[in-house]
Scaffold this motif. Structure first.
Motif, PDB file in Angstrom:
ATOM      1  N   ALA A 107      49.771  39.145  33.010  1.00 28.60           N
ATOM      2  CA  ALA A 107      49.134  40.466  32.935  1.00 28.60           C
ATOM      3  C   ALA A 107      48.656  40.908  34.315  1.00 28.60           C
ATOM      4  CB  ALA A 107      47.970  40.420  31.951  1.00 28.60           C
ATOM      5  N   LEU A 108      48.038  39.991  35.068  1.00 27.94           N
ATOM      6  CA  LEU A 108      47.542  40.346  36.407  1.00 27.94           C
ATOM      7  C   LEU A 108      48.702  40.632  37.356  1.00 27.94           C
ATOM      8  CD1 LEU A 108      44.597  37.784  36.627  1.00 27.94           C
ATOM      9  CD2 LEU A 108      44.367  40.274  36.618  1.00 27.94           C
ATOM     10  N   GLU A 109      49.788  39.879  37.216  1.00 33.33           N
ATOM     11  CA  GLU A 109      50.973  40.158  38.049  1.00 33.33           C
ATOM     12  C   GLU A 109      51.505  41.553  37.758  1.00 33.33           C
ATOM     13  OE1 GLU A 109      52.841  35.663  38.726  1.00 33.33           O
ATOM     14  OE2 GLU A 109      53.514  36.907  37.023  1.00 33.33           O
ATOM     15  N   ARG A 110      51.592  41.903  36.477  1.00 28.66           N
ATOM     16  CA  ARG A 110      52.099  43.232  36.104  1.00 28.66           C
ATOM     17  C   ARG A 110      51.161  44.342  36.583  1.00 28.66           C
ATOM     18  NH1 ARG A 110      55.342  43.573  30.518  1.00 28.66           N
ATOM     19  NH2 ARG A 110      56.501  41.613  30.593  1.00 28.66           N
ATOM     20  N   CYS A 111      49.873  43.995  36.755  1.00 27.91           N
ATOM     21  CA  CYS A 111      48.902  44.976  37.269  1.00 27.91           C
ATOM     22  C   CYS A 111      48.954  45.075  38.797  1.00 27.91           C
ATOM     23  CB  CYS A 111      47.487  44.607  36.834  1.00 27.91           C
ATOM     24  SG  CYS A 111      47.189  44.818  35.061  1.00 27.91           S
ATOM     25  N   GLY A 112      49.775  44.250  39.413  1.00 26.58           N
ATOM     26  CA  GLY A 112      49.917  44.317  40.868  1.00 26.58           C
ATOM     27  C   GLY A 112      48.736  43.749  41.621  1.00 26.58           C
ATOM     28  N   LEU A 113      48.131  42.689  41.091  1.00 28.40           N
ATOM     29  CA  LEU A 113      46.964  42.096  41.753  1.00 28.40           C
ATOM     30  C   LEU A 113      47.243  41.799  43.225  1.00 28.40           C
ATOM     31  CD1 LEU A 113      44.088  40.821  41.389  1.00 28.40           C
ATOM     32  CD2 LEU A 113      45.277  38.633  41.151  1.00 28.40           C
ATOM     33  N   LYS A 114      46.316  42.197  44.096  1.00 28.62           N
ATOM     34  CA  LYS A 114      46.443  41.898  45.525  1.00 28.62           C
ATOM     35  C   LYS A 114      45.062  41.796  46.149  1.00 28.62           C
ATOM     36  CE  LYS A 114      47.068  46.775  46.748  1.00 28.62           C
ATOM     37  NZ  LYS A 114      47.981  47.766  47.342  1.00 28.62           N
ATOM     38  N   ASP A 115      45.015  41.402  47.412  1.00 25.53           N
ATOM     39  CA  ASP A 115      43.758  41.218  48.139  1.00 25.53           C
ATOM     40  C   ASP A 115      42.933  42.510  48.121  1.00 25.53           C
ATOM     41  OD1 ASP A 115      44.800  38.778  48.722  1.00 25.53           O
ATOM     42  OD2 ASP A 115      44.994  39.105  50.882  1.00 25.53           O
ATOM     43  N   GLY A 116      41.620  42.348  48.005  1.00 28.77           N
ATOM     44  CA  GLY A 116      40.709  43.477  48.159  1.00 28.77           C
ATOM     45  C   GLY A 116      40.549  44.350  46.938  1.00 28.77           C
ATOM     46  N   VAL A 122      42.456  32.072  37.667  1.00 32.03           N
ATOM     47  CA  VAL A 122      43.839  32.560  37.758  1.00 32.03           C
ATOM     48  C   VAL A 122      44.028  33.366  39.043  1.00 32.03           C
ATOM     49  CG1 VAL A 122      45.574  34.066  36.705  1.00 32.03           C
ATOM     50  CG2 VAL A 122      44.179  32.550  35.265  1.00 32.03           C
ATOM     51  N   VAL A 123      43.045  34.225  39.350  1.00 33.79           N
ATOM     52  CA  VAL A 123      43.120  35.020  40.587  1.00 33.79           C
ATOM     53  C   VAL A 123      43.224  34.088  41.787  1.00 33.79           C
ATOM     54  CG1 VAL A 123      41.820  36.585  42.094  1.00 33.79           C
ATOM     55  CG2 VAL A 123      41.907  37.015  39.628  1.00 33.79           C
ATOM     56  N   SER A 124      42.456  33.008  41.780  1.00 39.94           N
ATOM     57  CA  SER A 124      42.502  32.024  42.869  1.00 39.94           C
ATOM     58  C   SER A 124      43.871  31.369  42.951  1.00 39.94           C
ATOM     59  CB  SER A 124      41.410  30.966  42.659  1.00 39.94           C
ATOM     60  OG  SER A 124      41.470  29.979  43.652  1.00 39.94           O
ATOM     61  N   ASP A 125      44.419  30.963  41.799  1.00 37.07           N
ATOM     62  CA  ASP A 125      45.743  30.329  41.778  1.00 37.07           C
ATOM     63  C   ASP A 125      46.824  31.274  42.306  1.00 37.07           C
ATOM     64  OD1 ASP A 125      44.598  28.077  40.724  1.00 37.07           O
ATOM     65  OD2 ASP A 125      45.161  28.517  38.645  1.00 37.07           O
ATOM     66  N   MET A 126      46.615  32.572  42.092  1.00 37.93           N
ATOM     67  CA  MET A 126      47.607  33.555  42.547  1.00 37.93           C
ATOM     68  C   MET A 126      47.460  33.869  44.042  1.00 37.93           C
ATOM     69  SD  MET A 126      47.528  36.120  39.224  1.00 37.93           S
ATOM     70  CE  MET A 126      48.695  37.308  39.904  1.00 37.93           C
ATOM     71  N   GLY A 127      46.395  33.337  44.663  1.00 35.84           N
ATOM     72  CA  GLY A 127      46.232  33.469  46.110  1.00 35.84           C
ATOM     73  C   GLY A 127      45.563  34.750  46.571  1.00 35.84           C
ATOM     74  N   ALA A 128      45.007  35.537  45.658  1.00 38.94           N
ATOM     75  CA  ALA A 128      44.336  36.776  46.059  1.00 38.94           C
ATOM     76  C   ALA A 128      42.979  36.454  46.689  1.00 38.94           C
ATOM     77  CB  ALA A 128      44.153  37.693  44.857  1.00 38.94           C
ATOM     78  N   LYS A 129      42.573  37.289  47.658  1.00 42.44           N
ATOM     79  CA  LYS A 129      41.316  37.080  48.377  1.00 42.44           C
ATOM     80  C   LYS A 129      40.504  38.379  48.400  1.00 42.44           C
ATOM     81  CE  LYS A 129      41.987  32.811  50.013  1.00 42.44           C
ATOM     82  NZ  LYS A 129      41.072  31.678  49.719  1.00 42.44           N
ATOM     83  N   ASN A 130      39.221  38.196  48.743  1.00 46.46           N
ATOM     84  CA  ASN A 130      38.309  39.334  48.968  1.00 46.46           C
ATOM     85  C   ASN A 130      38.272  40.308  47.809  1.00 46.46           C
ATOM     86  OD1 ASN A 130      37.662  38.367  51.567  1.00 46.46           O
ATOM     87  ND2 ASN A 130      39.553  39.275  52.376  1.00 46.46           N
ATOM     88  N   VAL A 131      38.267  39.782  46.603  1.00 49.42           N
ATOM     89  CA  VAL A 131      38.171  40.624  45.404  1.00 49.42           C
ATOM     90  C   VAL A 131      36.719  41.008  45.168  1.00 49.42           C
ATOM     91  CG1 VAL A 131      38.436  40.609  42.887  1.00 49.42           C
ATOM     92  CG2 VAL A 131      40.218  39.637  44.346  1.00 49.42           C
ATOM     93  N   VAL A 165      36.357  35.760  45.730  1.00 43.92           N
ATOM     94  CA  VAL A 165      35.467  36.878  45.408  1.00 43.92           C
ATOM     95  C   VAL A 165      34.614  37.159  46.631  1.00 43.92           C
ATOM     96  CG1 VAL A 165      33.600  37.689  43.918  1.00 43.92           C
ATOM     97  CG2 VAL A 165      35.425  36.267  42.970  1.00 43.92           C
ATOM     98  N   SER A 166      34.651  38.406  47.088  1.00 45.51           N
ATOM     99  CA  SER A 166      33.891  38.746  48.287  1.00 45.51           C
ATOM    100  C   SER A 166      32.451  39.070  47.949  1.00 45.51           C
ATOM    101  CB  SER A 166      34.555  39.923  49.005  1.00 45.51           C
ATOM    102  OG  SER A 166      33.990  40.107  50.271  1.00 45.51           O
ATOM    103  N   TRP A 167      32.249  39.901  46.937  1.00 47.24           N
ATOM    104  CA  TRP A 167      30.900  40.182  46.495  1.00 47.24           C
ATOM    105  C   TRP A 167      30.921  40.675  45.048  1.00 47.24           C
ATOM    106  CZ3 TRP A 167      33.405  43.969  49.399  1.00 47.24           C
ATOM    107  CH2 TRP A 167      33.351  45.282  48.940  1.00 47.24           C
ATOM    108  N   VAL A 168      29.719  40.742  44.471  1.00 46.77           N
ATOM    109  CA  VAL A 168      29.552  41.153  43.078  1.00 46.77           C
ATOM    110  C   VAL A 168      28.694  42.407  43.042  1.00 46.77           C
ATOM    111  CG1 VAL A 168      28.740  40.469  40.788  1.00 46.77           C
ATOM    112  CG2 VAL A 168      29.673  38.739  42.348  1.00 46.77           C
ATOM    113  N   GLU A 169      29.149  43.404  42.324  1.00 50.48           N
ATOM    114  CA  GLU A 169      28.331  44.593  42.082  1.00 50.48           C
ATOM    115  C   GLU A 169      28.004  44.640  40.605  1.00 50.48           C
ATOM    116  OE1 GLU A 169      30.264  47.557  45.463  1.00 50.48           O
ATOM    117  OE2 GLU A 169      29.309  48.390  43.667  1.00 50.48           O
ATOM    118  N   GLY A 170      26.787  44.276  40.266  1.00 53.77           N
ATOM    119  CA  GLY A 170      26.377  44.228  38.872  1.00 53.77           C
ATOM    120  C   GLY A 170      25.100  43.427  38.768  1.00 53.77           C
TER     121      GLY A 170
END
Length: 518
Positions: free
Chosen positions: A62-71, A93-102, A125-130
């Motif tokens: 699902a994340l791949e189909r959503c085009g997950l990428k850095d930032g 899963v995001v970590s396994d996919m290699g994405a950064k600064n989410v 994960v770069s930061w949390v807003e919540g």
């Protein structure tokens, strides 16, 4: 170092947060929005299966189909509170996919999300807003988060998305029941948590929406709280949450004799002030003292033969009992705080699910918050000007979120029933550590040592002056407590780094939160 500007509350706040210019707080009702609302992309049915089946094989797919990428910004709701089993999986899963600064944009984070600290350390994960409850807040206070925490009210979160202040790339929404098309509800299924109102804005505005369920039913899922037309993909997992853990430590009735007395005083004040009358409305928060207040108020309503027009949730068994025993016509609910609330949401037609749009969004054509006659809320600190703090303690540590607290301040009468000290640390201070609510909106502070009415509320002072209640100036209560505790609390030992900000309901910056020295 970040440039700091003085706002209308006399607080120094950063001119820029996470690279985005900010507007300092201008005063209650002073900031006026301009322009049009944000909007999602136009989509076409050509890109979605004609048979309506949007189920994919895994979160990763699902994340791949959503085009997950850095930032990117990934959002989620918090209706499972401390029982959420989804978001730790998502960031693994995001970590396994290699994405950064989410950027993670939850409506709230809880102690169950402590594993995400590791993903902040390794740069996923770069930061949390919540709302940052517990370990994530403590990590931010220690200066460990790369970005700056942004704390908003529930209504402020809707406002931020609606106004385009926050753009959500991918919303990942846990749904206790869903169909293959993406219609989803929270009030039924083995992991029923009540409602999904905090995820509604995500489903409407995010570029991509993933529904994750552990109870897939045939189309149509009825009732639907999230509409499948807004959903891109559906993922089925073995277990998405533990509904038993939506009952946190803050949603149990207090057993403290002092706090029970405070709750009784607050209920007696509502009665004495003439607020408790047929057709009135009230909201009590999720704290143990607030729940005890509701219990005492019900007793007084029974004795006086009074029935409320509506009560506002978060719902608990105490509010459900009032509805089912005929002490209220409706519960207008934003989130269920226990399993009685979940059951009632499913079974009682007068237990109505609402969202932050209807209840709290300041940038709308009115909302429910200002229609409530009296609201009872908690606080970690209050000062002599009735300003209040709900996110940090006197030691400066960021340990709580704002929730709907700011939005509720617009009721006709706001009462803070709080102990005058905790662990021998006075709660009434000269100046709150973090400003979350301007004093002009806080009407009454009830402690075990007396009730202080904001001097601007001359009407409340007049109606209760002969009530026999222990009415006292705030200054007098503070002086007595300071003497008892050996003086006012020490100022927190903080760094020069701004690790977070509190936003007001209109998106302006109300205060800065600083790191705490170890």
């Amino acid at each position: 170092m970040t440039e700091l500007l003085e706002n209308a509350a006399g607080r120094l706040v950063p001119a820029e947060v996470n690279g985005i210019p900010q507007v300092p707080f201008k005063g209650v009702g002073k900031q006026r929005p301009e322009g049009r609302k944000a909007s999602p992309f136009v989509r076409t049915c050509s890109d979605y299966p004609a048979d309506g089946n949007k189920v994919v094989g895994s979160l990763k797919e699902a994340l791949e189909r959503c085009g997950l990428k850095d930032g990117m910004t990934i959002s989620s709701h918090h209706h499972f509170r401390n029982g959420d089993l989804l978001m730790n999986r998502v960031f693994d899963v995001v970590s396994d996919m290699g994405a950064k600064n989410v950027r993670w944009f939850p409506s709230a984070a809880f102690p169950c999300h402590e594993p995400i600290v590791q993903h902040m350390k390794n740069g996923v994960v770069s930061w949390v807003e919540g709302s940052l409850n517990g370990p994530l807040g403590r990590f931010a206070s220690g200066g460990g988060m790369n970005g700056t925490a942004v704390l908003r009210s529930h209504g402020g979160r809707w406002q931020a998305v609606q106004d385009g202040e926050v753009h959500i790339d991918v919303a990942v929404l846990a749904a206790p029941t869903a169909d293959p098309f993406g219609n989803a509800t929270g009030d039924r299924g083995p992991s029923a948590c009540g409602l999904l109102g905090f995820g509604l804005v995500d489903s409407l505005y995010a570029d991509k929406v993933i529904i994750v369920t552990d109870h897939l039913v045939s189309f149509p899922c009825v009732p639907w709280q999230i509409q499948g037309q807004n959903v891109d993909h559906v993922v089925v997992m073995e277990e998405i949450g533990d509904p038993a853990k939506i009952v946190s430590g803050t949603t149990r009735l207090t057993r403290s004799p002092d706090r029970l007395y405070i709750a009784e005083l607050a209920a007696r004040f509502v009665k004495a002030a003439g607020i408790m009358k047929n057709g009135f409305s009230f909201q009590a928060g999720a704290g143990g003292t607030a729940l005890a207040f509701a219990s005492y108020l019900k007793q007084f309503m029974k004795e006086a033969g009074v029935k409320a027009g509506f009560v506002r949730g978060g719902s608990t068994k105490y509010l459900v009992e009032m509805l089912e025993e005929g002490f209220a016509d409706y519960i207008l609910d934003g989130q269920t705080f226990d399993l009685d609330g979940v059951r009632s949401m499913r079974e009682n037609p007068n237990h109505v699910n609402t969202s932050p749009f209807t209840s709290y969004n300041w940038h709308g054509k009115g909302n429910f918050a200002s229609m409530v006659d009296v609201v009872v809320l908690g606080a970690t600190e209050v000062d002599l000007n009735f300003n209040a703090n709900v996110v940090t303690h006197s030691d400066g540590l960021l340990l709580h979120g704002i929730g709907g607290w700011q939005n509720c301040l617009f009721s006709s009468c706001t009462i803070l029933p709080i102990p005058s000290f905790r662990n021998r640390i006075p709660i009434i201070v000269d100046r709150v550590t973090t400003l979350c609510g301007p004093g002009e909106l806080i009407d009454v502070v009830v402690t075990e040592r007396g009730i202080a009415i904001n001097p601007v509320r001359e009407d409340l002072i007049a109606t209760t002056k002969n009530s026999g209640l222990p009415l006292r100036p705030m200054e007098e209560i503070k002086e007595e407590v300071d003497d008892l505790c050996g003086g006012p609390p020490q100022k927190p030992s903080v760094t020069e780094k701004v690790i977070g900000v509190t936003k007001w309901v209109d998106g302006t910056v109300l205060d800065a939160i600083y790191g705490v020295k170890s």
